[in-house]
Design a protein around this motif. Structure first.
Motif, PDB file in Angstrom:
ATOM      1  N   PHE A   1     -52.414  -1.518  34.960  1.00 32.13           N
ATOM      2  CA  PHE A   1     -51.970  -2.086  33.686  1.00 32.13           C
ATOM      3  C   PHE A   1     -53.179  -2.572  32.896  1.00 32.13           C
ATOM      4  O   PHE A   1     -54.235  -2.840  33.457  1.00 32.13           O
ATOM      5  N   LYS A   2     -52.990  -2.717  31.594  1.00 31.04           N
ATOM      6  CA  LYS A   2     -54.004  -3.326  30.731  1.00 31.04           C
ATOM      7  C   LYS A   2     -53.358  -4.532  30.065  1.00 31.04           C
ATOM      8  O   LYS A   2     -52.268  -4.426  29.500  1.00 31.04           O
ATOM      9  N   GLN A   3     -54.015  -5.675  30.138  1.00 32.66           N
ATOM     10  CA  GLN A   3     -53.486  -6.851  29.452  1.00 32.66           C
ATOM     11  C   GLN A   3     -53.687  -6.669  27.957  1.00 32.66           C
ATOM     12  O   GLN A   3     -54.786  -6.398  27.497  1.00 32.66           O
ATOM     13  N   VAL A   4     -52.601  -6.818  27.174  1.00 30.70           N
ATOM     14  CA  VAL A   4     -52.677  -6.638  25.726  1.00 30.70           C
ATOM     15  C   VAL A   4     -52.516  -7.951  24.965  1.00 30.70           C
ATOM     16  O   VAL A   4     -52.792  -8.007  23.767  1.00 30.70           O
ATOM     17  N   GLU A   5     -52.067  -8.989  25.663  1.00 28.42           N
ATOM     18  CA  GLU A   5     -51.889 -10.280  24.995  1.00 28.42           C
ATOM     19  C   GLU A   5     -51.885 -11.385  26.047  1.00 28.42           C
ATOM     20  O   GLU A   5     -51.437 -11.184  27.167  1.00 28.42           O
ATOM     21  N   GLN A   6     -52.367 -12.564  25.631  1.00 27.35           N
ATOM     22  CA  GLN A   6     -52.367 -13.739  26.505  1.00 27.35           C
ATOM     23  C   GLN A   6     -52.141 -14.970  25.643  1.00 27.35           C
ATOM     24  O   GLN A   6     -52.634 -15.073  24.530  1.00 27.35           O
ATOM     25  N   SER A   7     -51.383 -15.923  26.186  1.00 29.43           N
ATOM     26  CA  SER A   7     -51.109 -17.175  25.494  1.00 29.43           C
ATOM     27  C   SER A   7     -50.838 -18.238  26.547  1.00 29.43           C
ATOM     28  O   SER A   7     -50.798 -17.954  27.740  1.00 29.43           O
ATOM     29  N   THR A   8     -50.635 -19.459  26.086  1.00 25.96           N
ATOM     30  CA  THR A   8     -50.242 -20.529  27.006  1.00 25.96           C
ATOM     31  C   THR A   8     -48.780 -20.863  26.754  1.00 25.96           C
ATOM     32  O   THR A   8     -48.211 -20.490  25.731  1.00 25.96           O
ATOM     33  N   GLY A   9     -48.215 -21.622  27.666  1.00 28.76           N
ATOM     34  CA  GLY A   9     -46.843 -22.092  27.497  1.00 28.76           C
ATOM     35  C   GLY A   9     -46.778 -23.453  26.829  1.00 28.76           C
ATOM     36  O   GLY A   9     -45.755 -24.128  26.905  1.00 28.76           O
ATOM     37  N   GLU A  10     -47.856 -23.851  26.181  1.00 22.23           N
ATOM     38  CA  GLU A  10     -47.929 -25.185  25.594  1.00 22.23           C
ATOM     39  C   GLU A  10     -46.803 -25.456  24.591  1.00 22.23           C
ATOM     40  O   GLU A  10     -46.231 -26.533  24.566  1.00 22.23           O
ATOM     41  N   SER A  11     -46.460 -24.466  23.781  1.00 14.04           N
ATOM     42  CA  SER A  11     -45.424 -24.660  22.750  1.00 14.04           C
ATOM     43  C   SER A  11     -44.035 -24.889  23.347  1.00 14.04           C
ATOM     44  O   SER A  11     -43.141 -25.387  22.674  1.00 14.04           O
ATOM     45  N   ILE A  12     -43.865 -24.540  24.618  1.00 12.46           N
ATOM     46  CA  ILE A  12     -42.566 -24.763  25.275  1.00 12.46           C
ATOM     47  C   ILE A  12     -42.702 -25.780  26.403  1.00 12.46           C
ATOM     48  O   ILE A  12     -41.933 -25.778  27.357  1.00 12.46           O
ATOM     49  N   LYS A  13     -43.689 -26.658  26.261  1.00 14.39           N
ATOM     50  CA  LYS A  13     -43.920 -27.760  27.194  1.00 14.39           C
ATOM     51  C   LYS A  13     -44.265 -27.279  28.604  1.00 14.39           C
ATOM     52  O   LYS A  13     -43.892 -27.892  29.588  1.00 14.39           O
TER      53      LYS A  13
END
Length: 192
Positions: A168-180
């Motif tokens: 697989f290739k990672q295409v996006e990354q984020s944190t879960g901060e907006s959903i606590k």
């Protein structure tokens, strides 16, 4: 203290807390915002560890109908049937440990496979399931997992390393901060 695979399974069979899980609808909306970017409503989706079905229900309400869920807890599956009867009637809900299910699924069967705070609980003896997740995923994989926490029932892993090593290739990354969930990492992978 480290627990065995069977102890981890027994814990989750008895402690899925479907009454709490069902309240966190902002998490399902967060997930939907990413699913909509990559997957069409007519494509097949699998949630590993669906609990009472909150995420699947949210997808179902937004025109995603080709849904499957895997859940180890009988209590959670029973609650899913009570709380979301239409979803239960129109979705394939598999009540079993993920280890006994994935190895029997067809290659490239699901356009999207996703997990939310589930892979972190996979015992090290069961890490072979990552190969099967890669095998059954046709296009996209989404993980939202605590990657650095460690507890007797949480096993830290870098899912980018794991799934990029499986094609697989990672295409996006984020944190879960907006959903606590500030300690959680969201990763979107596309199969090569």
């Amino acid at each position: 203290m480290k627990k065995s695979l069977s102890e981890i399974h027994e814990y989750w069979k008895q402690n899925s807390h479907p009454e709490k899980y069902n309240l966190k609808t902002e998490r399902s909306s967060f997930l939907l915002s990413y699913v909509e970017k990559y997957i069409q409503p007519n494509e097949r989706i699998l949630e590993i560890g669906c609990n009472v079905g909150r995420n699947l229900h949210h997808l179902y309400q937004n025109d995603y109908k080709e849904l499957t869920g895997i859940e180890i807890s009988q209590e959670a599956v029973e609650q899913l049937h009570k709380v979301y009867p239409e979803l239960a009637e129109n979705t394939d809900i598999i009540h079993a440990p993920v280890e006994s299910v994935l190895k029997h699924m067809e290659r490239d069967h699901y356009d999207l496979v996703f997990t939310m705070a589930v892979l972190e609980h996979i015992h090290p003896d069961s890490e072979w399931i990552f190969n099967h997740i890669a095998r059954i995923t046709k296009s996209y994989l989404i993980t939202l997992e605590a990657e650095t926490d460690e507890h007797w029932r949480i096993f830290p892993r870098n899912y980018r390393d794991i799934f990029e090593g499986l094609g697989f290739k990672q295409v996006e990354q984020s944190t879960g901060e907006s959903i606590k969930l500030p300690k959680y990492t969201l990763r979107i992978f596309k199969k090569n």
